[in-house]
Design a protein around this motif. Sequence first.
Motif, PDB file in Angstrom:
ATOM      1  N   PRO A 267       1.979 -42.736   3.634  1.00 37.85           N
ATOM      2  CA  PRO A 267       0.816 -42.943   2.777  1.00 37.85           C
ATOM      3  C   PRO A 267       1.053 -44.167   1.899  1.00 37.85           C
TER       4      PRO A 267
ATOM      5  N   TYR B  77       7.980 -40.506   5.137  1.00 40.83           N
ATOM      6  CA  TYR B  77       7.510 -39.855   3.924  1.00 40.83           C
ATOM      7  C   TYR B  77       7.947 -38.393   3.893  1.00 40.83           C
TER       8      TYR B  77
ATOM      9  N   TYR C  44      -8.018 -44.894   6.855  1.00 44.77           N
ATOM     10  CA  TYR C  44      -8.611 -43.577   7.048  1.00 44.77           C
ATOM     11  C   TYR C  44      -9.541 -43.543   8.259  1.00 44.77           C
TER      12      TYR C  44
ATOM     13  N   CYS D  81      -7.478 -39.193   7.649  1.00 46.98           N
ATOM     14  CA  CYS D  81      -6.917 -38.904   6.318  1.00 46.98           C
ATOM     15  C   CYS D  81      -5.728 -37.970   6.487  1.00 46.98           C
TER      16      CYS D  81
ATOM     17  N   HIS E 153       5.421 -42.294  -1.161  1.00 44.06           N
ATOM     18  CA  HIS E 153       4.561 -43.316  -0.587  1.00 44.06           C
ATOM     19  C   HIS E 153       5.334 -44.627  -0.405  1.00 44.06           C
TER      20      HIS E 153
ATOM     21  N   CYS F 245      -3.703 -41.511  -0.161  1.00 43.45           N
ATOM     22  CA  CYS F 245      -3.239 -42.848  -0.544  1.00 43.45           C
ATOM     23  C   CYS F 245      -3.550 -43.061  -2.025  1.00 43.45           C
TER      24      CYS F 245
ATOM     25  N   TYR G 107       1.079 -47.198   7.597  1.00 41.10           N
ATOM     26  CA  TYR G 107       0.276 -45.972   7.527  1.00 41.10           C
ATOM     27  C   TYR G 107       0.307 -45.212   8.850  1.00 41.10           C
TER      28      TYR G 107
END
Length: 558
Positions: A349, A288, A371, A376, A299, A381, A344
Amino acid sequence: MKLDLILRAAEILTMVRARPTVRAVGVIGGRIVGFDDEIAGLAAERTLDFGNACVTPGLIDAHCHTAWWGLGLTALDLSRASGLEELYAMVKAEVERLADDPGAWVHGTGFNPASHGGNFPDITRLDELTGDRPLCLRHTSGHATITNTATLRQVGVLEPGFASPEGGIVVRDGEGRPTGLIEEAAQGLVQALLVPYSTDRLVDALEKATTRYAAQGITSFSEAGVGGGWIGHSNIEVTAYQTAASRGRLHARAQLMPAIDALRPLRAHVRDFLGEGAGMGLDLGVGYGFGDDNVRFGHVKVFLDGSLLGATAAVTESFCGHDHNTGYLLDEPEAYRERALAAYRAGWPLALHAIGDAAIDLALDLIEEAYKRYGCGDVPCRIEHFGIARPDQVERAGRLGIAVAPQAGFIGPLGEQMAERVGAERESWLYRGRSVVDAGILLAGSSDLPVADNNLRRGMQSAVDRRTDAGSALAPAEAILPEEALRTHTEWAARATGQIRDKGTLERGKLADFTVFSGSPLTAESIAELDIMATVLGGKLSYDARAGVDPAGASQES
């Protein structure tokens, strides 16, 4: 010091509350260096004075399909057909036009059953018109394709023992014969005959599309799915964006969401990937945010369910008029969990396509687990569309601090159909605005082009008045204020896409991207009635209506 540019207008909206309006902006090297008194007395290489016009940060479309739309600009525009006989006539004329090229496809886009009494084309009629020529007609939602027997034969549908692929359906009639309708991931069967498109063809499509983006005041967009799955156009699709940018043929900044199908398992040091040493990503660990100001990764895009119009979105209660049809998820929840969490923890994200409330439940579960297990990240997201969202889901999304990207632009042309699909009891849940903002969720403005057009002014007005083209109000309690509507395509879109450091507001150091309106979106009687006077990308005009011809020398057609 000499500036590259001074831009002036009667009203320049910064979207910064401490200094909401200015009258002059100074630019050096494609970035903002100061305002008003800060640049007073300085000379500049160029001055752009837009008089009584209103200038805002460059508009951001947080979810669209640029390559798909650009490629479709040469296809039959089926949205113009009213009644199946008109559609058949268009197909017939296209077959005749292609008579000297027997292998050429008949392509069409924008098919909406509502324009044909709710009916789909008869495969027998299509076969009579096309013969052995391949056919691909895209549903306006993008989640279904209509084809003919010749194409079905090529992809093996007519072979004994054929089974629809996971996440899609080849629709059959009561006697088991294919109708020509192919839903969701099963479209990949047809797509496999078309891809990969050449880089040169994709560059042409991107230039055509982004030239039109500039005419709509769009300076940045997020391409919602590249490189894999039925949404991708080439395994090296990113090369087309890089090539277009390097050749000066990309007229808006692209943030690219890799389709999760483009990611592959990666194994690294045990301390990498949040201490698990394994994840899903792109080769070499590219992740990302990688890229430059023109082309950058965003994302990772994950399709959880289908479409509202096609009644394939995953819902907890049946669609109206479709007994026992609650749509479907495109894969098993555990498969999503494994792949999404792996992406993730590798730093991607999530942008989870979820239209129906059952799919939104799964999306929220995945984000919450990500999360809790891995923390986070700096970039929220997202849930793409958030189309049929229950009140408890709005509250939960607010607690999680996520972003959502619904399409206010659907309300005008598609609002009546959407309301019919869900019925009066669920109508207030459709493509929310007010409740999302009040819950503290980032509301990112998006068009989902080509499902609806990318006239973002029309979309912003729809977010404010919630009026369908038939004149009725769709969930009027979800209306937002004009300033909020503008923020959905500026500040909030920049935050939702993780790009607020460079765009979304006009501040020193940020990119010199501006949209010039004929009047103020904050006070106009109708935002939709405002004209785009000019678009400035990095301090240079990408569109100028005052001259009658855009700087790229291309058509201003939108």
